[in-house]
Design a protein around this motif. Structure first.
Motif, short mmCIF file in Angstrom:
data_model
loop_
_atom_site.label_atom_id
_atom_site.label_comp_id
_atom_site.label_asym_id
_atom_site.label_seq_id
_atom_site.Cartn_x
_atom_site.Cartn_y
_atom_site.Cartn_z
N GLY A 35 0.79 -1.24 0.00
CA GLY A 35 0.00 0.00 0.00
C GLY A 35 0.82 1.27 0.00
O GLY A 35 0.27 2.36 0.22
N GLU A 36 2.12 1.19 -0.25
CA GLU A 36 2.92 2.41 -0.32
C GLU A 36 2.75 3.06 -1.70
O GLU A 36 2.57 2.38 -2.70
CB GLU A 36 4.39 2.08 -0.08
N GLY A 37 2.84 4.37 -1.72
CA GLY A 37 2.67 5.10 -2.97
C GLY A 37 1.21 5.43 -3.22
O GLY A 37 0.37 5.41 -2.31
N THR A 38 0.88 5.72 -4.45
CA THR A 38 -0.47 6.15 -4.82
C THR A 38 -1.25 4.98 -5.41
O THR A 38 -0.77 4.31 -6.33
CB THR A 38 -0.41 7.29 -5.85
N ILE A 39 -2.44 4.76 -4.89
CA ILE A 39 -3.26 3.67 -5.40
C ILE A 39 -3.69 3.97 -6.84
O ILE A 39 -4.07 5.09 -7.16
CB ILE A 39 -4.50 3.45 -4.50
N PRO A 40 -3.57 3.02 -7.74
CA PRO A 40 -3.93 3.27 -9.14
C PRO A 40 -5.42 3.57 -9.29
O PRO A 40 -6.25 2.98 -8.59
CB PRO A 40 -3.53 1.98 -9.86
N VAL A 41 -5.72 4.47 -10.20
CA VAL A 41 -7.11 4.86 -10.44
C VAL A 41 -7.71 3.93 -11.49
O VAL A 41 -7.13 3.74 -12.56
CB VAL A 41 -7.18 6.33 -10.93
N PRO A 42 -8.88 3.35 -11.19
CA PRO A 42 -9.51 2.46 -12.19
C PRO A 42 -9.77 3.22 -13.49
O PRO A 42 -10.25 4.36 -13.46
CB PRO A 42 -10.83 2.07 -11.52
N PRO A 43 -9.45 2.64 -14.62
CA PRO A 43 -9.65 3.33 -15.90
C PRO A 43 -11.13 3.43 -16.24
O PRO A 43 -11.95 2.63 -15.77
CB PRO A 43 -8.92 2.44 -16.91
N LYS A 44 -11.46 4.43 -17.03
CA LYS A 44 -12.84 4.61 -17.50
C LYS A 44 -12.92 4.34 -18.99
O LYS A 44 -11.99 4.64 -19.73
CB LYS A 44 -13.31 6.04 -17.20
N GLY A 45 -14.03 3.79 -19.39
CA GLY A 45 -14.22 3.50 -20.80
C GLY A 45 -14.34 4.77 -21.62
O GLY A 45 -14.81 5.80 -21.13
N HIS A 46 -13.90 4.71 -22.85
CA HIS A 46 -13.99 5.85 -23.75
C HIS A 46 -15.46 6.18 -24.02
O HIS A 46 -16.27 5.30 -24.29
CB HIS A 46 -13.28 5.55 -25.06
N LEU A 47 -15.81 7.47 -23.90
CA LEU A 47 -17.19 7.89 -24.12
C LEU A 47 -17.42 8.29 -25.57
O LEU A 47 -16.55 8.89 -26.20
CB LEU A 47 -17.52 9.08 -23.20
N HIS A 48 -18.58 7.96 -26.08
CA HIS A 48 -18.94 8.38 -27.43
C HIS A 48 -20.37 8.91 -27.41
O HIS A 48 -21.16 8.62 -26.50
CB HIS A 48 -18.82 7.22 -28.42
N SER A 49 -20.70 9.70 -28.40
CA SER A 49 -22.01 10.32 -28.47
C SER A 49 -23.10 9.25 -28.61
O SER A 49 -22.97 8.32 -29.42
CB SER A 49 -22.07 11.29 -29.66
N CYS A 50 -24.14 9.38 -27.81
CA CYS A 50 -25.23 8.39 -27.85
C CYS A 50 -25.95 8.48 -29.19
O CYS A 50 -26.45 9.54 -29.57
CB CYS A 50 -26.21 8.67 -26.71
N PRO A 51 -26.04 7.39 -29.94
CA PRO A 51 -26.67 7.44 -31.26
C PRO A 51 -28.18 7.66 -31.19
O PRO A 51 -28.76 8.23 -32.11
CB PRO A 51 -26.34 6.06 -31.86
N LYS A 52 -28.81 7.25 -30.10
CA LYS A 52 -30.26 7.37 -30.02
C LYS A 52 -30.71 8.83 -29.88
O LYS A 52 -31.71 9.24 -30.47
CB LYS A 52 -30.80 6.54 -28.86
N CYS A 53 -29.98 9.62 -29.10
CA CYS A 53 -30.37 11.02 -28.87
C CYS A 53 -29.41 12.00 -29.53
O CYS A 53 -29.52 13.21 -29.32
CB CYS A 53 -30.45 11.32 -27.38
N SER A 54 -28.47 11.49 -30.34
CA SER A 54 -27.48 12.32 -31.04
C SER A 54 -26.67 13.19 -30.08
O SER A 54 -26.25 14.30 -30.42
CB SER A 54 -28.18 13.21 -32.08
#
Length: 471
Positions: A35-54
């Motif tokens: 637990g020494e150092g900085t805990i890694p941040v969970p990655p987030k998925g790449h966001l894209h524009s919702c096709p249903k609502c543009s």
């Protein structure tokens, strides 16, 4: 609200196998070091524009959504300006119950006729159900002059692409009268009857487990109301802010200058042939002390903003003298190149106003967290100078952000009533809002200084503020 993206306008594509692997390796390494150092941040998925609502987060509907009073908190929105009305609209789309209170007696009670420039918020207004601003004017050119008319800076679509083609509109700023944008938002609510006019907030009190009691002065009498969440959207001299944290902790901070505003119809300038008055050009002229900024206000008028350093008491006194004195002061200081003197001369006194420029010290989250069921948006939270054109933009982004977080944080399975609305909504919202707006507040304060200094006179085809950032 678009259920496909939960009203956010964006969807996650999910994590790639490579991203998951890198995170797992980093997490294993962290655990090996006890637990020494900085805990890694969970990655987030790449966001894209919702096709249903543009990408707007909204779907067209034949009738307004019915407010879900059982699952969502009831909001008392204090202030019917741009931010307050935008929040009401964003709540309406998501079925979040609200009541919108405004101290003015009606829509036209105060002169609120200055113009706005929508930058980041030109995309956000689609998230508020407005896909076309009929009153909006798009600028494609920006010029900076010395007082003799010499061009020392130019940028914009027409500079870089040498074309007036409308296909480039999404990369330009939209200029619109404040009241026109406010009216477009009110139309989303079904009109002006959606506002509780003539309600001046007097006090509020949190009740343990039972929301917030509010007291309003209405027609000389006290009227009481209740809400689960109070949102102060009532401007730089916010009553909600004063009641929440007091004026002493973050008092108004004078930025050393005064602004004089005016609106001039183009028909009053007939016979004056100037390419600067083509309703698609923004220009400014400066001498290192005074600076005037002129932009399209509507297709048939321009708005000007003259600013210059002045001691605070003198600025207050000049503002108090009224439009005639403000116009005389503005004309005296701008005997410059055409069409500046002609614009000021042709502006009616009824279309002129002026005020000393203030902001406040940046809010610390701890100050807002003093009360569990009250928060602030727009100028009530982060007032700033007008010199970066960010006040309305940030208020619109605040409104959309808060409504989206309420929609997510107060869904039926959230148990927000038990957990508390601060933990469910406000901590996340205020963190995002304060971080996003801090840069805008600081940049706007810096602009109040450098736009009235020699920096504004350097020659370069870029906004003046970039000169400081590039040093």
């Amino acid at each position: 609200m678009c259920l496909e993206c939960q009203g956010r306008g964006k969807k996650s594509r999910g994590l790639t196998k490579k991203a998951r692997l890198h995170y797992q390796i980093a997490l294993d390494q962290f655990e090996k070091t006890n637990g020494e150092g900085t805990i890694p941040v969970p990655p987030k998925g790449h966001l894209h524009s919702c096709p249903k609502c543009s990408g707007s987060g909204l779907l067209r509907s034949a009738s307004p959504p019915i407010a879900d009073k059982e699952n969502y908190p009831h909001l008392a929105i204090i202030g019917g300006g741009i931010g307050g009305v935008a929040l009401a609209v964003a709540c309406l789309h998501r079925g979040i119950p609200f009541t919108l209170y405004e101290r003015d007696d009606n829509f036209e009670a105060r002169s609120q006729g200055y113009g706005l420039t929508l930058q980041q918020a030109s995309k956000a207004i689609e998230g508020l159900g407005i896909f076309s601003l009929e009153e909006g004017v798009i600028s494609t050119r920006h010029l900076v002059h010395t007082t003799d008319g010499k061009v020392i800076g130019e940028w914009g679509i027409r500079k870089w692409i040498q074309s007036d083609a409308k296909i480039f509109q999404k990369r330009t700023n939209i200029h619109i009268a404040r009241q026109s944008l406010r009216l477009a938002l009110l139309q989303q609510l079904g009109g002006q009857d959606s506002v509780q006019w003539g309600h001046q907030l007097v006090d509020f009190k949190e009740c343990e487990g039972k929301g917030v009691d509010l007291s309003f002065q209405v027609d000389g009498k006290i009227k009481n109301a209740k809400a689960d969440l109070v949102v102060g959207a009532d401007g730089i001299r916010s009553s909600v802010r004063r009641l929440l944290i007091g004026d002493d902790s973050t008092p108004l901070h004078y930025l050393g200058c005064i602004v004089i505003l005016g609106i001039c119809p183009l028909k009053a300038l007939e016979g004056l042939n100037s390419p600067l008055l083509d309703s698609a050009t923004v220009f400014q002229t400066a001498n290192g002390n005074e600076r005037i900024y002129i932009m399209p206000y509507a297709s048939d008028s321009v708005m000007w903003q003259l600013s210059f350093p002045m001691p605070e008491e003198d600025a207050k006194a000049l503002s108090a003298q009224g439009p005639q004195a403000l116009k005389e002061e503005a004309r005296r200081r701008t005997l410059w190149h055409n069409p500046v003197p002609q614009i000021l001369e042709a502006t009616l006194e009824a279309q002129i106003s002026g005020y000393p420029v203030y902001d406040r010290e940046l809010l610390e989250p701890e100050l807002l967290a003093k009360i569990q069921k009250v928060t602030l948006i727009g100028d009530a939270a982060h007032p700033m100078s007008p010199f970066k054109g960010q006040g309305a933009n940030q208020a619109l982004l605040d409104a959309l952000s808060l409504a989206r977080i309420i929609s997510r944080g107060c869904r039926p399975s959230s148990q927000w009533r038990k957990v508390g609305i601060r933990e469910s909504v406000l901590t996340e919202f205020e963190s995002e809002m304060l971080e996003r707006s801090a840069t805008k507040v600081n940049d706007s304060a810096a602009a109040a200084q450098f736009l009235h200094s020699e920096i504004v006179l350097y020659e370069g085809d870029e906004p003046r503020g970039r000169r400081l950032k590039n040093k």
